[in-house]
Design an enzyme around this catalytic site. Structure first.
Site, PDB file in Angstrom:
ATOM      1  N   ARG A  70       0.843  -1.199   0.000  1.00  0.00           N
ATOM      2  CA  ARG A  70       0.000   0.000   0.000  1.00  0.00           C
ATOM      3  C   ARG A  70       0.874   1.243   0.000  1.00  0.00           C
ATOM      4  O   ARG A  70       1.948   1.272   0.606  1.00  0.00           O
ATOM      5  CB  ARG A  70      -0.911   0.016   1.232  1.00  0.00           C
ATOM      6  CG  ARG A  70      -1.940   1.140   1.199  1.00  0.00           C
ATOM      7  CD  ARG A  70      -2.883   1.097   2.403  1.00  0.00           C
ATOM      8  NE  ARG A  70      -2.296   1.723   3.572  1.00  0.00           N
ATOM      9  CZ  ARG A  70      -3.017   2.263   4.568  1.00  0.00           C
ATOM     10  NH1 ARG A  70      -4.343   2.234   4.528  1.00  0.00           N
ATOM     11  NH2 ARG A  70      -2.422   2.804   5.605  1.00  0.00           N
ATOM     12  N   GLU A 164      -9.150   6.155   6.898  1.00  0.00           N
ATOM     13  CA  GLU A 164      -9.746   6.193   8.228  1.00  0.00           C
ATOM     14  C   GLU A 164     -10.856   7.243   8.316  1.00  0.00           C
ATOM     15  O   GLU A 164     -10.834   8.155   9.143  1.00  0.00           O
ATOM     16  CB  GLU A 164      -8.677   6.422   9.307  1.00  0.00           C
ATOM     17  CG  GLU A 164      -7.696   5.258   9.412  1.00  0.00           C
ATOM     18  CD  GLU A 164      -6.773   5.338  10.606  1.00  0.00           C
ATOM     19  OE1 GLU A 164      -6.321   4.281  11.093  1.00  0.00           O
ATOM     20  OE2 GLU A 164      -6.477   6.469  11.069  1.00  0.00           O
ATOM     21  N   GLU A 276      -4.535  -1.786   8.055  1.00  0.00           N
ATOM     22  CA  GLU A 276      -3.472  -1.252   8.910  1.00  0.00           C
ATOM     23  C   GLU A 276      -3.446  -2.033  10.210  1.00  0.00           C
ATOM     24  O   GLU A 276      -4.487  -2.253  10.835  1.00  0.00           O
ATOM     25  CB  GLU A 276      -3.699   0.221   9.264  1.00  0.00           C
ATOM     26  CG  GLU A 276      -3.501   1.200   8.145  1.00  0.00           C
ATOM     27  CD  GLU A 276      -3.579   2.644   8.649  1.00  0.00           C
ATOM     28  OE1 GLU A 276      -3.267   2.874   9.847  1.00  0.00           O
ATOM     29  OE2 GLU A 276      -3.962   3.519   7.858  1.00  0.00           O
TER      30      GLU A 276
END
Length: 534
Positions: A70, A164, A276
């Site tokens: 990523r 997020e 994550e």
């Protein structure tokens, strides 16, 4: 049973069926990799062998089993610590990722700086736009970025339309008194948020129709809030629920597993990825919401224990299709590339060596996934010493192949070598199958799979790699026989056969006559095994 219930059952059935064949991915966010390379930072593998500068991406692929990477993208990055990834930076790194045969996950931050649950500020160049103009802008910007990447040979395979975004995105200018945040307890700003995601997703579908769209949130420790977010985004076109999981903020692995299970039962058509995760390698944050130091100390050993527990908890969940570690390349040893030190990296702070935790991640691709044999670099053969005339060219004797079901072994034979095969369940000599003709390997890498049920002769001197599937291999070199066992999850063992049969093989032709050695073409029985000599 009403029609709605029936249709939901059908959708759930096909969704669950699809999960059984879904490829799983493991890797990390390595957005700082080029900066460490520019500074010529020294990285070493777990044995202390220095990794060539510019080859860390390949090291992650070959040693750590990564199959996805990523990279974050900012609009006009501020240049503060870690915020340097503009489009030119990302396209160059993205092309390297694709050229290495890895999957590329693009993480749009839609900001000039870090976007997270506390910071979702609109890029400074966009702050004067009305909401309607902002919808157009996010579409045009997303489309422009993806077109640039695609034209450069860096087409993303996965796209996060926001990072997020638990409380919305593009709130307004930093410092504004009227930030447009979203909370599940009310309806304020949700239509705006949905419109932004819809326009971003539209650009993704148009330019990269094969890419999977991820909506990434981080309320992983609170299922009620997580459900509230994805319920409100039910009209948005996306493929994957992306979650962050850090135990210091999101509580125990049991809490995570509850959220994962509930995501699957509530949204059965969506895969779930942990995009994550990470853990401390040296000190624990004093402001953490939860303290797990007694379970996993803030140390390299604690990192390994955390990732081992995490992987074991989720690897058999077919609907959890990705696990990515945040900032594995962090390496503060003898450099100042990233300060303050984040304390999550998977390289030792004292010498730059890869730590054990790095090699745990790939176990997520273990049994139950479509890549059950894709494993880390194997060291069991690992001294480089000669086994008769069989010489390993490096201590990294075996590496996982990109196909996820076989391995490369680097060898340097100085004479003829024979390999026999079994199905991995050898209990007696008769379990070794030598059916089929011999096969000669020439110098270079052979991509044709060498499979159980065949006998192969290696007769070309020089370095080359051969491709092995899981199983047991018998290597015969100058009257000495060795067994190489390749098992699931990457264990390999080699030992010499100390037996009368190995020293004094019993060879018979098809007329039942015993011969001292195989000289002429034909079919023979050697130690109760059929051998075909051409």
């Amino acid at each position: 049973m009403n029609i709605r219930t029936l249709l939901l059952g059908i959708i759930t059935f096909f969704a669950i069926g699809n999960h059984a064949h879904t490829t799983k991915y493991v890797g990390g966010d390595v957005s700082m990799l080029p900066k460490y390379e520019e500074a010529n930072v020294a990285y070493y593998d777990i044995n202390g062998t220095k990794i060539e500068n510019g080859k860390l991406l390949e090291f992650f692929r070959d040693d750590a089993g990564f199959n996805i990477v990523r990279v974050r993208l900012f609009v006009n990055p501020t240049g503060e610590n870690g915020v340097c990834q503009d489009l030119d930076y990302v396209k160059r790194l993205g092309k390297r990722i694709k050229d290495a045969g890895l999957k590329f996950m693009l993480d749009f931050h839609y900001s000039d700086t870090w976007a997270d649950p506390s910071n979702q500020y609109t890029p400074s160049a966009w702050t004067s736009l009305s909401d309607a103009d902002l919808y157009t802008k996010i579409y045009e910007y997303t489309k422009e970025c993806l077109t640039t990447l695609k034209d450069y040979g860096a087409t993303p395979d996965f796209i996060q339309t926001g990072n997020e975004i638990s409380y919305g995105m593009l709130w307004g200018a930093s410092g504004s008194s009227s930030l447009k945040k979203c909370y599940t307890s009310n309806s304020a700003n949700w239509d705006r948020f949905i419109s932004l995601l819809t326009k971003a997703g539209q650009a993704c579908r148009e330019i990269c129709p094969q890419a999977k769209i991820i909506i990434h949130t981080e309320r992983t420790g609170n299922w009620s809030t997580t459900k509230g977010i994805y319920d409100k985004l039910s009209s948005v076109d996306y493929d994957i629920i992306g979650l962050s999981y850090y135990p210091e903020w999101h509580n125990s692995i049991a809490t995570l597993k509850t959220t994962l299970t509930n995501c699957h039962s509530t949204y059965p058509a969506k895969d779930v990825m942990i995009v994550e995760t990470g853990y401390y390698n040296n000190w624990y944050r004093s402001d953490a919401t939860y303290n797990f130091e007694s379970t996993w100390p803030a140390s390299p050993a604690g990192q390994k224990a955390f990732l081992t527990d995490l992987v074991n908890a989720i690897k058999d969940l077919s609907y959890v299709t990705g696990l990515l570690y945040w900032f594995p390349e962090e390496n503060p040893y003898n450099n100042h590339v990233y300060e303050p030190w984040y304390n999550h990296g998977l390289f030792s702070t004292s010498n730059g060596h890869a730590v054990d935790a790095l090699y745990v991640l790939q176990e997520f691709l273990g049994k139950g996934s479509s890549q059950e044999h894709e494993v880390k670099q194997l060291y069991a053969l690992g001294t480089g010493a000669e086994l008769g005339d069989w010489k390993l060219t490096s201590t990294k004797a075996m590496t996982a192949c990109a196909d996820g079901v076989s391995y490369y072994i680097d060898v340097k034979p100085t004479g003829d070598c024979w390999l026999c095969f079994s199905d991995g369940t050898v209990t007696s000599d008769s379990d070794w199958d030598t059916y089929n003709a011999t096969y000669r390997l020439s110098t270079g890498v052979k991509d044709e799979p060498i499979s159980i049920g065949n006998t192969y002769q290696l007769s070309k001197a020089g370095d080359f790699s051969m491709k092995l599937s899981a199983g047991e291999y018998r290597l015969t070199v100058n009257s000495k026989t060795w067994v190489l066992k390749v098992e699931d999850l990457g264990s390999a063992h080699i030992h010499e056969l100390d037996s009368e049969e190995a020293a004094n093989p019993q060879i018979y032709d098809l007329q039942g006559r015993r011969v001292s050695q195989i000289q002429k073409p034909g079919v023979y029985i050697k130690n109760k095994r059929k051998v075909i000599q051409k």
